[in-house]
Design a protein around this motif. Structure first.
Motif, PDB file in Angstrom:
ATOM      1  N   SER A   1       0.841  -1.210   0.000  1.00 26.48           N
ATOM      2  CA  SER A   1       0.000   0.000   0.000  1.00 26.48           C
ATOM      3  C   SER A   1       0.870   1.252   0.000  1.00 26.48           C
ATOM      4  O   SER A   1       0.521   2.265  -0.614  1.00 26.48           O
ATOM      5  N   GLY A   2       2.013   1.183   0.692  1.00 24.41           N
ATOM      6  CA  GLY A   2       2.934   2.315   0.655  1.00 24.41           C
ATOM      7  C   GLY A   2       3.485   2.570  -0.731  1.00 24.41           C
ATOM      8  O   GLY A   2       3.602   3.718  -1.171  1.00 24.41           O
TER       9      GLY A   2
ATOM     10  N   ILE B   1       1.986   1.836  -3.508  1.00 24.11           N
ATOM     11  CA  ILE B   1       0.886   2.381  -4.306  1.00 24.11           C
ATOM     12  C   ILE B   1       0.739   3.880  -4.042  1.00 24.11           C
ATOM     13  O   ILE B   1       0.501   4.678  -4.971  1.00 24.11           O
ATOM     14  N   GLN B   2       0.898   4.292  -2.787  1.00 19.87           N
ATOM     15  CA  GLN B   2       0.826   5.725  -2.472  1.00 19.87           C
ATOM     16  C   GLN B   2       1.954   6.502  -3.147  1.00 19.87           C
ATOM     17  O   GLN B   2       1.748   7.623  -3.614  1.00 19.87           O
TER      18      GLN B   2
ATOM     19  N   ALA C   1      -4.319   1.848   0.610  1.00 25.28           N
ATOM     20  CA  ALA C   1      -3.675   3.001  -0.025  1.00 25.28           C
ATOM     21  C   ALA C   1      -4.680   4.114  -0.295  1.00 25.28           C
ATOM     22  O   ALA C   1      -4.406   5.291  -0.032  1.00 25.28           O
TER      23      ALA C   1
ATOM     24  N   SER D   1      -4.675   7.462   1.956  1.00 26.19           N
ATOM     25  CA  SER D   1      -4.333   8.686   1.222  1.00 26.19           C
ATOM     26  C   SER D   1      -5.402   9.748   1.407  1.00 26.19           C
ATOM     27  O   SER D   1      -5.093  10.927   1.640  1.00 26.19           O
TER      28      SER D   1
ATOM     29  N   GLY E   1       3.487   7.246   1.813  1.00 27.24           N
ATOM     30  CA  GLY E   1       3.837   5.995   1.162  1.00 27.24           C
ATOM     31  C   GLY E   1       5.136   5.422   1.711  1.00 27.24           C
ATOM     32  O   GLY E   1       5.237   4.206   1.970  1.00 27.24           O
TER      33      GLY E   1
ATOM     34  N   ASN F   1       4.360   3.982   5.224  1.00 25.71           N
ATOM     35  CA  ASN F   1       3.633   2.713   5.204  1.00 25.71           C
ATOM     36  C   ASN F   1       4.512   1.571   4.699  1.00 25.71           C
ATOM     37  O   ASN F   1       4.412   0.428   5.170  1.00 25.71           O
TER      38      ASN F   1
END
Length: 542
Positions: A111-112, A114-115, A286, A290, A320, A323
């Motif tokens: 997820s980090g 993706i951010q 994410a 966000s 991001g 995470n």
């Protein structure tokens, strides 16, 4: 870490000037503020981990990473990151779907990433379109929730986890019914005395705090925490009936040795990277993280006494990175958190040094003095959060929004009500929906004016013409009679939506069949009608 910050001071004759404040000069306020934030963040990290069904230490890891890593990467001077209550349901559901904690950590790390990808697409700029009435409504709602949620903790009832922002509680009660339940069945004099005395001191200290001398740097919340610990120890010695039970104290996991402490860190199971559920959880985390972070940072900018503006897109990179690292070492997902950020502002922080230092204090405290931290009554921390809640929810805020008119007041109140009776994320979505309705309605009014003098007609755009102005433009052009001389004035419009351009072009093509003489003012692309320097004559509005 920032080398300097911009500091506003009043010069002679009431003129504001900007002077540079060095990194060292800001530490006088940032260090006390960071201690306050760490004390507030500690039970919140533990409570959110407990509510998420995750190891308690994972909440502390996220708090430490949120302070040190995100605080360093972020360009926000006052926001504080850590595990967020808004992600508890997602985490709880994910742990039921995914086969192990280590697989979940992989989803957090992804997820980090993706951010970070969202940062490169500049998705953070979307937060700038959130109406200010929704942002201030969010802050007021958080303040109101802090007050309502902390009163039961001050009375000795802890059926809801620290940091909860949801209306419905895990014990079957809700935010409002828990107040009556706590007052009726859990009215414990020990916690109540500590909370009441602490709250009175905090408001007195804010009003009477010395402006000069070393005491000006003494944070009132730190005094409250020390008082709470000493008062409870005095209860144990001299009035056992008033002593606070361990369940109403901070409960930090204690490691017997350095090796045992290090052993609480976990790493992701990278063998599960091909699982579809892992990517679904990662994408969900994410997006939600966000959204919460961007709205929180925007809200903190509103609280900043210096009104500094944070690069919202860069915040996605900072979140991001946080995470990604949190997932790699065994922590919960994190966001920028409005409760900790509000406490940071209220404690007088000046730069992001406070957020970074709060992460170091969390790390050192759980490593060196966990037994001492476990003496802190939740009632003392409840008093601190109640005061923070009041500062976010002052009567002046409601009066100011009321004076700004219905288009500001209604979305403001709607956002407060929606967040209070649902949770932060759902409430913001509802508030945004209502806010955008008022934005559209406000921008729809009188974008096009019509004036005429005998056979001369003037159709003017008062501002930019968007899709929502199609009907108004069509109605205005429909008033022009056959044989008239018409000027469409677009000089005040820097942008005309393509749909409105099509309407003007259709009118131009039809004009020759109606013996209408048409000219246009303004440089707008893709218009087929002939542009002329039409005569400017005074006409009466139709």
């Amino acid at each position: 870490m920032a080398r300097h910050a911009l500091k506003y001071s009043n010069a002679c004759k009431g003129i504001d000037v900007i002077e540079k404040t060095t990194f060292l000069s800001s530490l006088g306020k940032d260090i006390p503020a960071s201690i306050v934030v760490a004390l507030v963040a500690l039970p919140l990290c533990l409570g959110i981990a407990l509510a998420s069904g995750a190891p308690l230490f994972s909440g502390l890891i996220a708090g430490i990473v949120g302070g040190i890593v995100v605080g360093t990467l972020s360009k926000s001077q006052l926001s504080v990151s850590g595990p967020a209550a808004g992600l508890t349901v997602i985490v709880l559901d994910a742990l039921e779907v995914l086969p192990s904690w280590e697989v979940f950590l992989l989803a957090v790390a992804l997820s980090g990433l993706i951010q970070v990808a969202l940062f490169f697409t500049r998705s953070g700029t979307l937060s700038e379109f959130v109406p200010s009435s929704v942002i201030t409504g969010m802050l007021a709602a958080i303040g109101l929730i802090l007050i309502l949620k902390q009163i039961p903790h001050a009375l000795g009832y802890d059926g809801d986890f620290q940091g909860s922002l949801s209306f419905l509680q895990p014990d079957g009660l809700n935010t409002l019914s828990a107040l009556f339940y706590a007052a009726r069945d859990f009215f414990l004099p020990g916690p109540m005395l500590i909370a009441l005395i602490s709250l009175c001191f905090l408001f007195w200290w804010d009003a009477k705090k010395p402006k000069d001398g070393p005491l000006r740097l003494l944070p009132g919340p730190l005094v409250v925490v020390i008082f709470g610990v000493l008062a409870n120890e005095a209860f144990r010695l001299f009035a056992p009936a008033l002593a606070i039970e361990p369940s109403h104290l901070v409960q930090v996991p204690m490691a017997g040795s350095l090796g045992e402490f290090v052993g609480q860190f976990r790493t992701p199971d990278f063998s599960a990277i091909g699982m579809a559920d892992v990517w679904i959880v990662a994408l969900t985390l994410a997006i939600v993280a966000s959204l919460e972070s961007l709205l929180c940072v925007k809200a903190v900018d509103e609280l900043d006494p210096r009104r500094r503006t944070t690069d919202k897109n860069h915040e996605l990179l900072a979140q991001g990175g946080g995470n990604f690292l949190s997932g790699l070492i065994g922590g919960l997902p994190l966001t920028s958190v409005i409760v900790r950020s509000s406490a940071n502002v209220a404690a007088g922080a000046e730069t992001k040094s406070s957020a970074i230092l709060h992460g170091f204090w969390l790390l050192l405290s759980v490593l060196l003095v966990p037994a001492l931290l476990n003496l802190i009554p939740l009632a003392a921390l409840a008093a601190i959060l109640v005061q923070v809640g009041y500062k976010l929810n002052t009567p002046e805020l409601y009066l100011r929004r009321w004076q700004q008119g219905w288009h500001q007041f209604v979305p403001f109140i709607a956002t407060i009500s929606a967040i209070l009776f649902t949770d932060l994320l759902r409430g913001i979505i509802i508030g945004l929906s209502i806010g955008f309705v008022f934005v559209v309605a406000r921008n729809f009014r009188t974008a096009v004016s019509v004036a005429n003098d005998d056979a001369f007609w003037l159709v003017s755009a008062r501002r930019n013409l968007y899709f929502i102005h199609k009907y108004e433009l069509q109605k205005s052009l429909g008033k022009v009679p056959d044989g008239a001389s018409v000027v469409i004035d677009l000089e005040r419009a820097e942008f005309v939506d393509p749909d409105n351009v099509d309407i003007i072009n259709s009118f131009a093509r039809n004009a020759k069949f109606r013996d209408i003489t048409l000219s246009i003012r303004g440089d707008i692309d893709h218009l087929d009608a002939v542009r002329l320097d039409a005569p400017r004559k005074k006409v009466a509005y139709a």
